[in-house]
Write an enzyme that holds these catalytic residues in place. Structure first.
Site, PDB file in Angstrom:
ATOM      1  N   HIS A 147      -2.537  14.073-100.479  1.00 37.25           N
ATOM      2  CA  HIS A 147      -2.276  15.003 -99.383  1.00 37.25           C
ATOM      3  C   HIS A 147      -3.303  16.136 -99.390  1.00 37.25           C
ATOM      4  O   HIS A 147      -4.075  16.281-100.338  1.00 37.25           O
ATOM      5  CB  HIS A 147      -0.873  15.605 -99.490  1.00 37.25           C
ATOM      6  N   LYS A 151      -0.597  21.422 -99.692  1.00 39.78           N
ATOM      7  CA  LYS A 151       0.769  20.913 -99.875  1.00 39.78           C
ATOM      8  C   LYS A 151       1.393  21.524-101.124  1.00 39.78           C
ATOM      9  O   LYS A 151       0.793  21.522-102.193  1.00 39.78           O
ATOM     10  CB  LYS A 151       0.776  19.386 -99.959  1.00 39.78           C
TER      11      LYS A 151
END
Length: 254
Positions: A147, A151
């Protein structure tokens, strides 16, 4: 007309969902909630400490929450007490926070869809992972997810759902997060987390034997895929019987 309030209005997901809903013929965006007040696609945004009064004022049918775990743990019970249906996409919830949210939904007697990933493709992949795990239960298993650098939770909520599925089908197995040095593999599930750039979301599960490797994977190219799924769930949950549902119910997946 389905009236909607979005918690996390100024966030990445909230902004995309708000834009989609503002263009839907059968939905009306009536407000937002965030850490600062303002306006959002022409509707007011208030802070979470004012949420109860705000919901009483605008009377939404559905409250969508894409915030952070501590905020969601406060927002969802308020929305449930107000009689609103709920779409929860916030990840990183502790077991205690999730228990509190579930209890509030049941006490409020409202319908709620809770999912760590609203992508249609990922929800289909979860069913494939479950089926593969049943048939490849003696294979080595590795989970890899990637990600963007911002995040907050690791592994991702989606990866945690994958791990839950694997543990249900082939567990209990120890989860090993990364490896270093000379480590001999045992009966375990390897978990690898990557954070960098603006990666929207990559997930893969590898089943490996001495003779073959089977990899099931999903890559999201744009956050709109999650937003579209959340809007689909919003339309589905409106008017449903009280209860806690998942995207598999929305998509009618077995």
């Amino acid at each position: 007309m389905i009236k909607v309030v979005i918690c996390g209005a100024f966030g990445r997901m909230g902004t995309i969902i708000g834009e989609i809903i503002s263009k839907e013929q059968d939905m009306q965006l009536v407000g937002g909630v965030d850490i600062k007040e303002g306006t959002f696609f022409g509707v007011p945004v208030v802070t979470s400490d004012k949420l109860a009064d705000f919901l009483s004022s605008v009377q939404p049918d559905v409250v969508i929450d894409f915030t952070v775990a501590p905020a969601a743990a406060q927002n969802v019970p308020v929305a449930a007490r107000a009689g609103c249906a709920i779409i929860l996409g916030t990840t990183g919830l502790t077991q205690e926070q999730r228990k509190g949210i579930d209890a509030a939904i049941r006490e409020g007697k409202v319908p709620a869809v809770i999912s760590t990933n609203y992508s249609i493709g990922m929800n289909i992949l979860w069913t494939l992972i479950r089926d593969a795990a049943r048939k490849l239960s003696d294979y080595d298993v590795e989970v890899i997810e990637a990600h963007h650098r911002y995040k907050k939770d690791a592994p991702s909520g989606t990866a945690r759902t994958i791990l839950q599925i694997l543990q249900e089908e082939i567990g209990p197995r120890e989860e090993i997060y990364g490896r270093e040095g000379m480590t001999e593999r045992s009966s375990e599930i390897g978990v690898h987390v990557i954070r960098g750039g603006d990666i929207v979301g990559d997930h893969a599960v590898m089943f490996a034997s001495n003779f073959e490797t089977v990899t099931l994977s999903h890559r999201a190219y744009d956050r709109s895929v999650f937003a579209e799924g959340a809007v689909r769930a919003t339309r589905w949950v409106f008017g449903k019987e009280p209860g806690i549902y998942g995207m598999k119910d929305v998509l009618n997946l077995s």
